[in-house]
Design a protein around this motif. Structure first.
Motif, PDB file in Angstrom:
ATOM      1  N   ARG A 244      29.774  19.858  94.457  1.00  0.00           N
ATOM      2  CA  ARG A 244      30.594  19.544  93.292  1.00  0.00           C
ATOM      3  C   ARG A 244      31.957  20.188  93.480  1.00  0.00           C
ATOM      4  O   ARG A 244      32.065  21.363  93.818  1.00  0.00           O
ATOM      5  CB  ARG A 244      29.954  20.075  92.007  1.00  0.00           C
ATOM      6  N   LEU A 245      32.989  19.373  93.255  1.00  0.00           N
ATOM      7  CA  LEU A 245      34.360  19.851  93.327  1.00  0.00           C
ATOM      8  C   LEU A 245      34.864  20.027  91.904  1.00  0.00           C
ATOM      9  O   LEU A 245      34.822  19.086  91.098  1.00  0.00           O
ATOM     10  CB  LEU A 245      35.235  18.840  94.082  1.00  0.00           C
ATOM     11  N   LEU A 246      35.321  21.246  91.563  1.00  0.00           N
ATOM     12  CA  LEU A 246      35.707  21.583  90.199  1.00  0.00           C
ATOM     13  C   LEU A 246      37.188  21.905  90.127  1.00  0.00           C
ATOM     14  O   LEU A 246      37.779  22.415  91.079  1.00  0.00           O
ATOM     15  CB  LEU A 246      34.907  22.809  89.713  1.00  0.00           C
ATOM     16  N   TRP A 251      36.330  21.502  85.333  1.00  0.00           N
ATOM     17  CA  TRP A 251      36.063  20.068  85.169  1.00  0.00           C
ATOM     18  C   TRP A 251      35.591  19.479  86.490  1.00  0.00           C
ATOM     19  O   TRP A 251      36.079  19.827  87.547  1.00  0.00           O
ATOM     20  CB  TRP A 251      37.308  19.335  84.681  1.00  0.00           C
ATOM     21  N   LEU A 252      34.650  18.558  86.395  1.00  0.00           N
ATOM     22  CA  LEU A 252      34.068  17.926  87.583  1.00  0.00           C
ATOM     23  C   LEU A 252      35.005  16.830  88.083  1.00  0.00           C
ATOM     24  O   LEU A 252      35.291  15.849  87.383  1.00  0.00           O
ATOM     25  CB  LEU A 252      32.697  17.338  87.235  1.00  0.00           C
ATOM     26  N   LEU A 291      22.040  21.969  85.688  1.00  0.00           N
ATOM     27  CA  LEU A 291      23.115  21.240  85.026  1.00  0.00           C
ATOM     28  C   LEU A 291      22.842  19.742  85.067  1.00  0.00           C
ATOM     29  O   LEU A 291      22.341  19.212  86.059  1.00  0.00           O
ATOM     30  CB  LEU A 291      24.445  21.550  85.713  1.00  0.00           C
ATOM     31  N   SER A 292      23.171  19.098  83.983  1.00  0.00           N
ATOM     32  CA  SER A 292      22.951  17.663  83.897  1.00  0.00           C
ATOM     33  C   SER A 292      23.831  16.934  84.904  1.00  0.00           C
ATOM     34  O   SER A 292      24.960  17.337  85.191  1.00  0.00           O
ATOM     35  CB  SER A 292      23.238  17.179  82.473  1.00  0.00           C
ATOM     36  N   GLN A 293      23.292  15.835  85.418  1.00  0.00           N
ATOM     37  CA  GLN A 293      24.045  15.047  86.390  1.00  0.00           C
ATOM     38  C   GLN A 293      25.270  14.407  85.750  1.00  0.00           C
ATOM     39  O   GLN A 293      26.254  14.107  86.417  1.00  0.00           O
ATOM     40  CB  GLN A 293      23.120  13.952  86.966  1.00  0.00           C
ATOM     41  N   ARG A 297      31.707  18.936  82.838  1.00  0.00           N
ATOM     42  CA  ARG A 297      32.212  20.283  83.032  1.00  0.00           C
ATOM     43  C   ARG A 297      31.057  21.197  83.434  1.00  0.00           C
ATOM     44  O   ARG A 297      29.982  21.123  82.853  1.00  0.00           O
ATOM     45  CB  ARG A 297      32.870  20.791  81.750  1.00  0.00           C
ATOM     46  N   VAL A 298      31.300  22.018  84.434  1.00  0.00           N
ATOM     47  CA  VAL A 298      30.281  22.943  84.922  1.00  0.00           C
ATOM     48  C   VAL A 298      30.551  24.308  84.317  1.00  0.00           C
ATOM     49  O   VAL A 298      31.583  24.933  84.598  1.00  0.00           O
ATOM     50  CB  VAL A 298      30.300  23.027  86.465  1.00  0.00           C
ATOM     51  N   ASP A 299      29.646  24.744  83.466  1.00  0.00           N
ATOM     52  CA  ASP A 299      29.797  26.037  82.793  1.00  0.00           C
ATOM     53  C   ASP A 299      28.731  26.985  83.343  1.00  0.00           C
ATOM     54  O   ASP A 299      27.669  27.170  82.755  1.00  0.00           O
ATOM     55  CB  ASP A 299      29.647  25.866  81.276  1.00  0.00           C
ATOM     56  N   ALA A 300      29.011  27.542  84.507  1.00  0.00           N
ATOM     57  CA  ALA A 300      28.060  28.434  85.179  1.00  0.00           C
ATOM     58  C   ALA A 300      28.799  29.699  85.595  1.00  0.00           C
ATOM     59  O   ALA A 300      29.976  29.663  85.979  1.00  0.00           O
ATOM     60  CB  ALA A 300      27.452  27.750  86.405  1.00  0.00           C
TER      61      ALA A 300
END
Length: 666
Positions: A244-246, A251-252, A291-293, A297-300
Motif C-alpha cells: 500500500r502506498l500512502l 490516504w491510500l 484493515l478493510s480492503q 485511509r490507513v490508520d495504523a
C-alpha cells in the motif's frame, strides 16, 4: 504434612522444566519473527527506493485533499444522504468545517458542513455578503486560479459569485444547493471533469467571529487512488505481500496484492494449536487490526511512525486460522522530504506452526516426564506411608497393655532403613516386654519364695518363747517377732496386688449406676474416717456406666485409704462425682500436705510411695494402691490424675472413667 504430600510437592517442582522450555520456545519464536521483520523491511526499503528512482507520480509533501470514488450516483440537493458511505473519512480543514470530496467518470463532487448556530444571511451578489456568513471556494488548475463566494439567504439552489476574473479552464458560473438548520448550514456542488481543478481551498466565514481567511488559505492538491501507481506497484512488489502506498496524511494512493497464506509448510493447525500459540507463545500480538480492503485511509501506528520518518513493524493475528500478519512501514524519502509511506503486509503460518510444533513437542515430553515422575514419587510415597503406618500400628499394639509384646513387627526382614527400624523396635519391645513380665510376676514370686523362710522364722520365734531366755534377750525377741509380722504383711500385700492385677485382666463389664456405687462407698467411709469430716457431692440423677463396679469400688477404697493416711484428725475428705461428655469423673480430695512437683508423673507407678518409711510403728506400705487405681482407670479407657488444690489446702485425686468396651456376641 504427610509424606505423600511432601513428595507430591517435590514432584510439582519438575514443572520448572516446561516453564523453562516455554521461555526457550518464546525466544525462538521471537527470533523467527525478528528475522522475518528484517527480511520484509529490507524488501520495503528496496521497493521505496525503486519507486523514488523510477520517478513515480508520488504525492507532494504536506496537506492535501483526498477525493474518494463515488460508490453511487450523487444527487445535488444539499443533503448528506448520498454521502453516508464516505462520512467515516470526512476531512476537517478547520474547526467547525467538515468536507467530503468524491468523483466519478463525469463529475467532481464537493459536500461541506459548517457548524454555526447563529446566522447572518446575505445573497452572494449582495455587496455586504462578505460581512455575512459565507464560504470562499478557491480552485486552481495549472496557472489558472479562481475564487468563488458562496452565500444564501434561504435553502435551495445558489449561484456562487466569482471574486476573480473569469478563466476558461475553471467553471463559470458555479451552481449548487444550500440547506441549513439550527446547527449550521450545508452546501453541495459538482464540477465537470473537463474543468476539474488540481488544487482546492475552502474557508468558512462566521459573522459573529470574523477572521481573515480568503487570502491566507493556501489551496491544497487533490489526491485520489491512482491506477498507474497501482500498476507500477504491482511490477515492483514482492510476491505473497500486500503493498500500500500512502500519502503524507495516510490516504491510500495505490494498492496491490492480498493477504492469502502461501507458506511452503503444509497443513493448517487446529484451533487448539492457534489457541496455544496466541495464549502461551505470542500473547503480545498487539498490532493494528486488519484493515478493510475498501478503506481509503490507513490508520495504523506503524504507518504514522513511518510518515514521521522512522520505519516500523507490528504483528497481528491473521484472519485465517493459525496465521499471523506482519506489517512493515517505511517512509518514502525524496531529497530528504517524506512524501508518503510504503506499507507491506505479509501473512504467515510457518512461524506459528513451527513454534506450535516445538512447544507441543516440549509440552508432551515435559508432561509425560512429569506424570511418570509424579506417579513414581506418589507410588513410592504411598508405599512408604503404608509401611510406616503398619509399623506404627504394631508399636501401638505392643505398648497398649503395660509394655506387653503382642505379635511381631512387620517388615523386620526388609533390607532398608525401615527394616532396621522395625528390628530395633522388635528388640526394644522384647526387652521391655521381658522386663515388664518380670515385674508383673515379681510380687507373686517373692511372696511364694518368702512364705517358707518366713514360716521357719515364725516357728523358731515361737520355740524361743518357751525356752528359758535371760531378761536382756526379751527385747530382741520382741523386735524379731515384729519384723516377722511386718514381712508377713508385705508378703500378703504383694500377693493381694498380684491377685488384683489378674482380677483386672479378667474382669467383665456390666451396666450399673456409678452414682449408687460411689454413694455406698461414701456411707461406709464415714465411720472409718471419724473424727475427720467426710463430704460427698453426687449428681441428682443416675449416672449409668458399662464396667466393673467391684473394681471401681476397690480403686475408690485405695484412693480413700491414701487420703485418710495423709489427713489430720481435724481435717476433711471430700468425694465428688460429675458427668463428662464421654463418661464420668470421681474425685477424692483431702486436706493435708501438698504433692512434690517431682512426683506428679510417678505417683501411679508400681512400688512408689510418699509415706514416711522411717517409722517402725507404721504398717509397711509398698506403693501399690495408686498403681491399682491406674490399672482400673485404664481398664475403663480412662486415666488417673493427681493435683494440688488451687487454694493450697490439700490434694485431689481424680479417676476418669469412660466405660469398658462391650464384647460382641460371636
Amino acid at each position: 504434612m504427610t509424606l505423600r504430600r511432601k513428595l507430591l510437592l517435590v514432584a510439582l517442582s519438575t514443572l520448572v522444566l516446561p516453564a523453562v522450555g516455554l521461555l526457550y520456545v518464546r525466544q525462538m519464536e521471537q527470533m523467527l519473527r525478528h528475522a522475518q521483520e528484517q527480511a520484509l523491511t529490507a524488501s520495503a526499503r528496496a521497493l521505496a527506493r525503486a519507486l523514488t528512482v523510477a520517478d513515480a507520480a508520488l504525492p507532494a509533501p504536506g496537506a492535501a485533499w483526498y477525493v474518494q470514488p463515488a460508490v453511487q450516483p450523487i444527487v445535488i440537493d444539499g443533503y448528506g444522504d448520498d454521502w453516508a458511505p464516505l462520512t467515516p473519512w470526512v476531512q476537517r480543514p478547520e474547526q467547525g468545517l467538515r468536507v467530503l470530496l468524491a468523483e466519478d467518470s463525469a463529475w467532481l463532487y464537493l459536500y461541506a458542513e459548517v457548524q454555526d448556530a447563529t446566522r447572518t444571511r446575505r445573497e452572494a451578489d449582495d455587496p455586504a455578503a462578505l460581512q455575512a456568513d459565507h464560504l470562499v471556494l478557491t480552485l486552481r488548475r495549472g496557472a489558472a486560479q479562481q475564487r468563488y463566494l458562496i452565500a444564501s439567504t434561504a435553502p435551495g439552489a445558489f449561484r456562487a459569485r466569482p471574486l476573480d476574473a473569469p478563466t476558461a479552464d475553471l467553471p463559470d458560473p458555479l451552481d449548487g444547493e444550500w440547506q441549513d438548520d439550527g446547527s449550521g448550514y450545508r452546501i453541495e456542488l459538482r464540477i465537470a471533469r473537463a474543468q476539474m481543478p488540481d488544487h482546492l481551498a475552502l474557508a468558512a466565514y462566521d459573522a459573529d467571529a470574523p477572521r481573515r481567511f480568503a487570502d491566507d488559505v493556501e489551496p491544497r492538491p487533490l489526491l485520489a487512488y491512482s491506477a498507474p501507481l497501482a500498476r507500477e506497484l504491482a511490477q515492483l512488489a514482492p510476491d505473497g505481500t500486500r503493498a500500500r502506498l500512502l500519502s503524507a496524511e495516510g490516504w491510500l494512493l495505490a494498492e496491490h496484492g492480498s493477504l492469502a497464506v502461501r507458506d511452503a509448510v503444509r497443513g493448517t493447525p487446529a484451533w487448539l494449536s492457534a489457541l496455544v500459540y496466541r495464549g502461551l507463545i505470542a500473547p503480545a500480538l498487539s498490532g493494528s487490526q486488519a484493515l478493510s480492503q475498501d478503506a481509503p485511509r490507513v490508520d495504523a501506528p506503524e504507518a504514522w511512525q513511518a510518515l514521521s520518518g522512522v520505519p516500523a513493524a507490528s504483528w497481528r493475528a491473521g484472519t485465517e486460522p493459525g496465521s499471523v500478519v506482519l506489517a512493515v512501514a517505511v517512509p518514502l524519502l525524496d531529497r530528504g522530504e517524506t512524501r508518503g509511506a510504503l506499507l507491506l503486509e505479509q501473512a504467515s503460518r510457518s512461524v506459528p506452526l513451527l513454534a506450535n510444533r516445538a512447544l507441543l513437542g516440549l509440552l508432551l515430553a515435559s508432561v509425560a516426564g512429569l506424570l511418570i515422575a509424579g506417579g513414581l514419587l506418589f507410588a513410592f510415597a504411598t508405599w512408604l506411608s503404608l509401611r510406616i503406618g503398619r509399623l506404627r500400628d504394631a508399636a501401638d499394639v505392643a505398648v497398649r497393655r503395660e509394655g506387653r509384646y503382642d505379635g511381631a513387627f512387620p517388615q523386620a526382614d526388609a533390607a532398608d532403613e525401615l527394616g532396621d527400624l522395625a528390628r530395633s523396635f522388635a528388640r526394644l519391645t522384647d526387652a521391655v516386654g521381658a522386663y515388664t513380665d518380670y515385674l508383673r510376676t515379681l510380687a507373686s514370686k517373692l511372696s511364694h519364695e518368702l512364705n517358707t523362710p518366713l514360716a521357719i522364722v515364725k516357728s523358731s520365734l515361737d520355740n524361743l518363747e518357751h525356752a528359758a531366755l535371760p531378761a536382756e534377750a526379751q527385747p530382741y525377741l520382741a523386735r524379731a517377732r515384729d519384723g516377722a509380722a511386718r514381712l508377713g504383711a508385705i508378703v500378703r500385700a504383694m500377693s493381694e496386688s498380684s491377685r488384683m492385677e489378674r482380677a483386672i485382666a479378667g474382669a467383665e463389664g456390666e451396666d450399673f449406676d456409678l452414682a449408687q456405687v460411689v454413694r455406698g462407698c461414701a456411707e461406709a467411709y464415714r465411720a472409718l474416717a471419724a473424727p475427720r469430716r467426710v463430704e460427698c457431692v453426687l449428681p441428682e440423677s443416675p449416672l449409668p456406666l458399662h464396667g466393673a463396679p467391684e473394681l471401681i469400688a476397690q480403686a475408690l477404697d485405695k484412693l480413700f485409704d491414701n487420703a485418710l493416711s495423709f489427713t489430720p484428725e481435724d481435717g476433711w475428705i471430700r468425694l465428688g462425682l460429675r458427668a463428662l461428655p464421654d463418661g464420668a469423673a470421681i474425685e477424692v480430695a483431702n486436706r493435708g500436705p501438698l504433692l512434690p512437683a517431682a512426683m506428679h508423673g510417678r505417683l501411679f507407678d508400681s512400688l512408689v510411695s510418699l509415706r514416711d518409711a522411717t517409722s517402725r510403728a507404721a504398717a509397711p506400705h509398698l506403693g501399690l494402691g495408686l498403681y491399682v487405681v491406674r490399672l482400673v482407670a485404664e481398664l475403663h479407657n480412662g486415666r488417673a490424675e493427681a493435683r494440688n488444690l488451687d487454694d493450697g489446702s490439700g490434694v485431689a485425686f481424680t479417676l476418669v472413667l469412660r466405660g469398658m468396651a462391650r464384647q460382641r456376641m460371636v
